[in-house]
Design an enzyme around this catalytic site. Structure first.
Site, PDB file in Angstrom:
ATOM      1  N   GLY A 148     185.485  46.692  34.587  1.00 21.11           N
ATOM      2  CA  GLY A 148     185.118  47.078  33.482  1.00 21.11           C
ATOM      3  C   GLY A 148     186.057  46.656  32.191  1.00 21.11           C
ATOM      4  O   GLY A 148     187.188  46.018  32.520  1.00 21.11           O
ATOM      5  N   CYS A 149     185.523  46.881  30.838  1.00 21.06           N
ATOM      6  CA  CYS A 149     186.153  46.522  29.758  1.00 21.06           C
ATOM      7  C   CYS A 149     187.649  47.025  29.828  1.00 21.06           C
ATOM      8  O   CYS A 149     188.618  46.513  29.311  1.00 21.06           O
ATOM      9  CB  CYS A 149     185.596  46.437  28.369  1.00 21.06           C
ATOM     10  SG  CYS A 149     184.656  48.283  28.137  1.00 21.06           S
ATOM     11  N   TYR A 150     187.444  48.619  29.455  1.00 22.83           N
ATOM     12  CA  TYR A 150     188.770  49.093  29.244  1.00 22.83           C
ATOM     13  C   TYR A 150     189.658  48.940  30.660  1.00 22.83           C
ATOM     14  O   TYR A 150     190.908  48.674  30.351  1.00 22.83           O
ATOM     15  CB  TYR A 150     188.577  50.446  29.276  1.00 22.83           C
ATOM     16  CG  TYR A 150     188.048  51.377  28.211  1.00 22.83           C
ATOM     17  CD1 TYR A 150     188.833  51.174  26.866  1.00 22.83           C
ATOM     18  CD2 TYR A 150     187.111  52.076  27.787  1.00 22.83           C
ATOM     19  CE1 TYR A 150     188.481  51.624  25.636  1.00 22.83           C
ATOM     20  CE2 TYR A 150     186.598  52.446  26.694  1.00 22.83           C
ATOM     21  CZ  TYR A 150     187.271  52.539  25.500  1.00 22.83           C
ATOM     22  OH  TYR A 150     186.857  53.140  24.338  1.00 22.83           O
ATOM     23  N   PRO A 151     189.303  48.832  31.826  1.00 25.85           N
ATOM     24  CA  PRO A 151     190.033  48.726  33.077  1.00 25.85           C
ATOM     25  C   PRO A 151     191.081  47.187  32.881  1.00 25.85           C
ATOM     26  O   PRO A 151     192.123  47.179  33.228  1.00 25.85           O
ATOM     27  CB  PRO A 151     189.239  48.846  34.161  1.00 25.85           C
ATOM     28  CG  PRO A 151     188.361  49.819  33.607  1.00 25.85           C
ATOM     29  CD  PRO A 151     188.095  49.445  32.217  1.00 25.85           C
ATOM     30  N   THR A 152     190.242  46.161  32.327  1.00 27.25           N
ATOM     31  CA  THR A 152     190.944  45.100  32.274  1.00 27.25           C
ATOM     32  C   THR A 152     191.823  45.020  31.456  1.00 27.25           C
ATOM     33  O   THR A 152     193.093  44.551  31.566  1.00 27.25           O
ATOM     34  CB  THR A 152     189.861  44.083  32.109  1.00 27.25           C
ATOM     35  OG1 THR A 152     188.668  43.766  32.765  1.00 27.25           O
ATOM     36  CG2 THR A 152     190.316  42.572  31.710  1.00 27.25           C
TER      37      THR A 152
END
EC number: 1.2.1.38
Length: 342
Positions: A148-152
């Site tokens: 995901g974007c946040y997790p990256t």
């Protein structure tokens, strides 16, 4: 040439995939599916792709995805898991940009995503597609769970501290902001111009779907469960993730040197000079994650600033990075664009 298929080509992630893949010298786009837009030329829906993508959208039921070397799922959560098995059995590799294969604990996934998983055995096989931690596994994978974007942004920011074992793992904090494109292209009141512009708000404070994904990744690196408070925010911009990360130091270290050494050979992680403050526009349209390290007043709190483009390194660009690794292509091929400014 790799024959590529895209399932769900009408969202922001789908069009970003098309933008990148249409410039990829080793790719031939074979099929782009959409139930609602079947038969419509792609360039009619996305004029930016005029002259670049000549295909029309095809119905998923009739698209010859089994003829592809790799299929990207740029679909809502819960779609890829119903189609993955037949494609894999036919020798097609899969990169899922949704969350169907990210979380290894099926009960946790079902709790956060509110549905029964259709193929839990494939979750065990799927490789989490963050090259900076799983590069060698990605090279040999047939099923990739694209992060995901946040997790990256959050994981790349925290990894060096956790790997070095110099922070309190029970009290990590991620304060993160996203542009409205992170919510997708569907029509929802909170992303309307009149609602999102000239406004700033937190959301999902009691719990956000990306929380278990981030915890899983950081815990694997730590070798033990970690404690994380994750608070996302919606900002009035189209693209971008800005994660401000806090960790209490438990041992002394040259943090700048730690990060520079950890990411020295990573083509898409840029560790900025001491005292820098990365901006989301400095990565706009690129596959870069830019990171700055701070230790305010020389105290025992590390503050890490991590920025990405949520549609590129946070989604489509990272997916193509994974594809390049899977097929033995240069890792940076077609995703080494200079960020857009202004």
């Amino acid at each position: 040439m790799l024959k590529v298929g895209i399932v769900g080509g009408t969202g922001y992630t789908g069009v970003e995939l098309l933008r990148i893949l249409s410039q990829h010298p080793e790719v031939s786009i074979h099929a782009i599916t959409s139930r609602n837009e079947a038969g419509l030329p792609v360039a009619d829906l996305f004029p930016s792709l005029r002259g670049r993508v000549l295909l029309a959208f095809s119905d998923p039921a009739t698209a010859s995805l089994d003829k592809c070397d790799v299929v990207f799922f740029a679909t809502p959560n819960g779609i890829a898991m119903h189609q993955a098995r037949s494609l894999l059995e036919g020798g097609v590799r899969i990169i899922d940009l949704a969350a169907d294969f990210r979380i290894k604990d099926i009960a946790v996934w079902e709790k956060w995503y509110g549905m029964t998983h259709a193929c839990p055995d494939l979750v065990a096989e799927a490789v989490y597609g963050l090259p900076e931690i799983n590069r060698e596994k990605i090279k040999h994978a047939r099923l990739i769970a694209n992060p995901g974007c946040y997790p990256t942004a959050v994981q790349l920011g925290f990894f060096p501290l956790i790997e070095a074992g110099i922070v309190d793992l029970d009290h990590l904090v991620a304060d993160a902001k996203s542009g409205v494109s992170g919510a997708g292209r569907k029509a929802e009141v909170h992303t309307l111009f009149s609602e999102a512009t000239d406004n700033f708000k937190a959301y999902g404070v009691p719990g956000h779907r990306h929380l278990p994904e981030i915890r899983q990744g950081l815990s694997q690196v730590a070798g033990k469960p970690i404690g994380l408070t994750f608070v996302p925010h919606l900002t009035p911009m189209i693209r971008g993730i800005h994660a401000t990360l806090y960790a209490q130091l438990t041992a002394g270290a040259d943090l700048q040197a730690l990060y520079e050494t950890r990411y020295a050979d990573e083509p898409f992680v840029d560790v900025l000079p001491p005292g820098a403050h990365p901006e989301t526009r400095s990565v706009r349209g690129s596959n870069l994650c830019r990171i700055a390290i701070h230790r305010p007043q020389g105290g025992d709190t590390a503050v890490i600033l991590s920025v990405t483009d949520n549609l590129v390194k946070g989604a489509a660009g990272q997916a193509v990075q994974n594809m390049n690794l899977m097929f033995g292509l240069p890792e940076t091929l077609a995703i080494d664009q200079v960020p857009l400014l202004p």
